[in-house]
Design an enzyme around this catalytic site. Structure first.
Site, PDB file in Angstrom:
ATOM      1  N   ASN A 156    -109.098   6.953 -33.895  1.00  0.00           N
ATOM      2  CA  ASN A 156    -108.911   6.264 -35.169  1.00  0.00           C
ATOM      3  C   ASN A 156    -108.487   4.818 -34.944  1.00  0.00           C
ATOM      4  OD1 ASN A 156    -106.558   8.317 -34.886  1.00  0.00           O
ATOM      5  ND2 ASN A 156    -105.681   7.059 -36.488  1.00  0.00           N
ATOM      6  N   ASP A 157    -107.436   4.357 -35.548  1.00  0.00           N
ATOM      7  CA  ASP A 157    -107.152   2.922 -35.674  1.00  0.00           C
ATOM      8  C   ASP A 157    -107.249   2.096 -34.381  1.00  0.00           C
ATOM      9  OD1 ASP A 157    -106.110   4.417 -37.744  1.00  0.00           O
ATOM     10  OD2 ASP A 157    -104.133   3.506 -37.705  1.00  0.00           O
ATOM     11  N   PRO A 158    -107.800   0.875 -34.497  1.00  0.00           N
ATOM     12  CA  PRO A 158    -107.643  -0.094 -33.411  1.00  0.00           C
ATOM     13  C   PRO A 158    -106.173  -0.522 -33.355  1.00  0.00           C
ATOM     14  CG  PRO A 158    -108.722  -1.142 -35.298  1.00  0.00           C
ATOM     15  CD  PRO A 158    -108.578   0.322 -35.626  1.00  0.00           C
ATOM     16  N   GLN A 211    -105.897   4.590 -31.333  1.00  0.00           N
ATOM     17  CA  GLN A 211    -105.372   5.923 -31.585  1.00  0.00           C
ATOM     18  C   GLN A 211    -106.390   6.926 -31.057  1.00  0.00           C
ATOM     19  OE1 GLN A 211    -102.216   6.585 -33.969  1.00  0.00           O
ATOM     20  NE2 GLN A 211    -102.047   4.988 -32.421  1.00  0.00           N
ATOM     21  N   SER A 255     -99.799   3.806 -34.728  1.00  0.00           N
ATOM     22  CA  SER A 255    -100.354   2.446 -34.660  1.00  0.00           C
ATOM     23  C   SER A 255     -99.334   1.331 -34.501  1.00  0.00           C
ATOM     24  CB  SER A 255    -101.227   2.200 -35.887  1.00  0.00           C
ATOM     25  OG  SER A 255    -102.433   2.896 -35.703  1.00  0.00           O
TER      26      SER A 255
END
Ligand code: FRU
Length: 537
Positions: A21-23, A38, A82
């Site tokens: 998922n998230d950068p 993530q 994150s």
């Protein structure tokens, strides 16, 4: 349904397998771009979250390193969520991130990590000083401990570092401000930077932008003419921003549009979430990275063994109007282009379409097209019954619904018999004053014959002057993703699609016009795209 390896993207960022998922914490250091993200090392669903780490010379070719941040101290033992990187005055980066401290509930605190060896340009090892961590905890009665996360890149102003942490109070989403003199000890400021009645703010991002129309970016600690505040809304799963001013003395942000909180702008009207920007000193630009999850079913994700990609990095800067940002794929993506196929001055009469032939890999391509509409006279009246909601409007007036001026645009990832196709198009309306209003849509309702797919129509309005009849479209096509940029990056739509027959060599590219007005393709260039180094896959 069919799980085909041909649907795995070729040039969009992803690890060889598993969930992403998230950068996190993008940063340029000693000639290398670092991207953390993530990642679940154990499967293709969310869980067991660590920070995987990749490095690149150009944001296109990626080399995977070992995970950089993983549970190892009491204040992150149940997950490393994150966070961001900040370059300190001596040039070394620091990482701030959210740690999960309880197994039963996602109790959140903020942590800090520094490179073990700053002379290693690959920043492979990170230390989490026990005397500093956690650097911020959710104070009882003030902060909801399960909704307190995602620290931003810090900026330096008035003798202090400041960073934001996303949160919520009741239903008011907000960005807490933390201050520090030495980057080690942090205290919360009394007032948040900003808040709005939106529900929880995940992954806030806050950065200065240079003047209207100026392409260069600013370092996060430089003073901007204007500032951008973005939050990822848990409730809608979209990223929204406003443009405004920052009062450094009061540590308050004020959106330019007084109704800004309610008229927030989307980075992308499709599948794009938990994005984050960073300043790239090598090219003096601000770059936006975002996550696109699968819209396939979870059983298919597991069968594929992977889930999630990142969008192509986008350069962003303030539009000449000063009202919104412009976004454009970083120029480095063009190094993947093969020989161009071009079409010029071709007119499409009502109901006509043609195939763009000569591409070897229409399933992995880049297309840029300039359209010219003969006249706007036939534009349909804009019906206020749709509440100015682009997505609602496009849900009713999809690509196959004949219009006046448009729908016209591209059919991508289309089968030769057109049973499967994803339409990316414009449709022009006229409001009560006769002013044209442009809608941009991605309609994936015919993208696949497979059942169980999530196939909503995505749409946004385009704030462009179409009185000359001209408008451009660019689409980055990559097997199971179509990432499109309308009118030079004013409106963007990323969509995930999973064709069942329009895959590999059986995918085609067409231009169509389903309106009553003639549309000229003044210029079209399309390129096959090579596969870059992608984390060893
Ligand atoms: C956004 C998010 C963040 C959180 C992370 C956990 O997608 O929910 O708020 O830190 O993902 O993986």
């Amino acid at each position: 349904s069919i799980v085909s390896p041909l649907l795995r993207t070729g040039y969009h960022f992803q690890p060889p397998m598993n969930w992403i998922n998230d950068p996190n914490a993008p940063v340029y250091y000693k000639g290398w771009y670092h991207l953390f993200y993530q990642y679940n090392p154990k499967g293709a669903v969310w869980g067991n979250i660590v920070w995987a780490h990749s490095v690149s010379r150009d944001l296109i070719d990626w080399i995977a390193l070992e995970p950089a941040i993983y549970p190892s101290i009491p204040s992150d033992q149940y997950g490393c969520w994150s966070g961001s990187a900040t370059l300190l005055p001596d040039g070394t980066p620091a990482i701030t991130y959210t740690g999960i401290t309880r197994p039963d509930v996602n109790y959140q605190v903020q942590n800090i990590a520094f490179p073990k060896n700053a002379s290693d340009p690959l920043l492979r090892e990170w230390v989490k000083p026990p005397e500093l961590n956690p650097i911020a905890v959710p104070e009882a009665g003030v902060i909801n401990a399960t909704q307190f996360r995602d620290p931003t890149t810090a900026w330096f102003a008035g003798g202090h570092w400041r960073m934001l942490v996303g949160g919520v109070r009741g239903t008011r989403g907000l960005a807490f401000v933390y201050r520090s003199r030495d980057f080690k000890r942090w205290t919360r400021a009394k007032h948040p930077l900003h808040s709005a009645m939106t529900g929880m703010w995940e992954c806030p991002d806050f950065f200065p932008v240079a003047g209207a129309g100026v392409g260069n970016g600013l370092d996060t600690s430089e003073r901007g003419e204007k500032y951008v505040l973005k939050s990822s809304l848990d409730l809608t799963r979209y990223d929204y921003y406003t443009v405004g001013r920052y009062d450094e003395r009061k540590d308050r942000y004020v959106p330019d549009n007084p109704a800004g909180d309610y008229r927030r702008i989307r980075y992308d009207y499709g599948n794009f979430y938990a994005s984050k920007t960073f300043y790239d000193p090598a090219k003096r630009r601000r770059v936006l990275l975002g996550w696109a999850n699968e819209s396939d079913s979870v059983p298919d994700d597991k069968a594929k063994g992977w889930a999630g990609i990142h969008a192509i990095p986008r350069k962003i800067w303030l539009d000449p109007s000063g009202k919104q940002l412009l976004q454009w794929p970083i120029e480095e993506v063009e190094t993947l282009r093969g020989k161009p196929v071009t079409v010029a001055g071709k007119v499409l009469k009502p109901g006509e379409h043609f195939e763009v032939t000569g591409l070897a890999t229409a399933y992995q391509a880049d297309v840029e097209v300039s359209f010219e509409v003969s006249s706007l006279d036939k534009a349909e009246p804009f019906d206020p019954a749709y509440d100015n909601d682009a997505q609602k409007l496009c849900g009713v007036k999809g690509a196959d619904v004949k219009g006046g001026v448009g729908p016209f645009g591209l059919w991508v990832l289309a089968s030769g018999d057109l049973q499967e196709k994803t339409a990316v198009f414009f449709r022009v309306f006229k409001d009560g004053y006769g002013k044209p209003k442009v809608l941009m849509c991605t309609d994936p309702t015919k993208s696949s014959l497979s059942p169980d797919l999530y196939k909503p129509t995505f749409a946004g309005f385009v704030d462009t002057d179409i009185s000359s009849g001209k408008i451009s479209l660019r689409s980055l096509i990559d097997r199971s993703v179509v990432e499109s940029f309308g009118a030079g990056g004013k409106t963007c739509i990323l969509s995930r699609v999973y064709p069942s027959i329009a895959i590999g060599k059986d995918a085609h590219l067409y231009v169509f016009n389903n309106g009553e007005a003639d549309v000229k393709v003044s210029q079209l260039s399309a390129w096959d795209m090579k596969k870059p180094l992608m984390n060893g896959a």
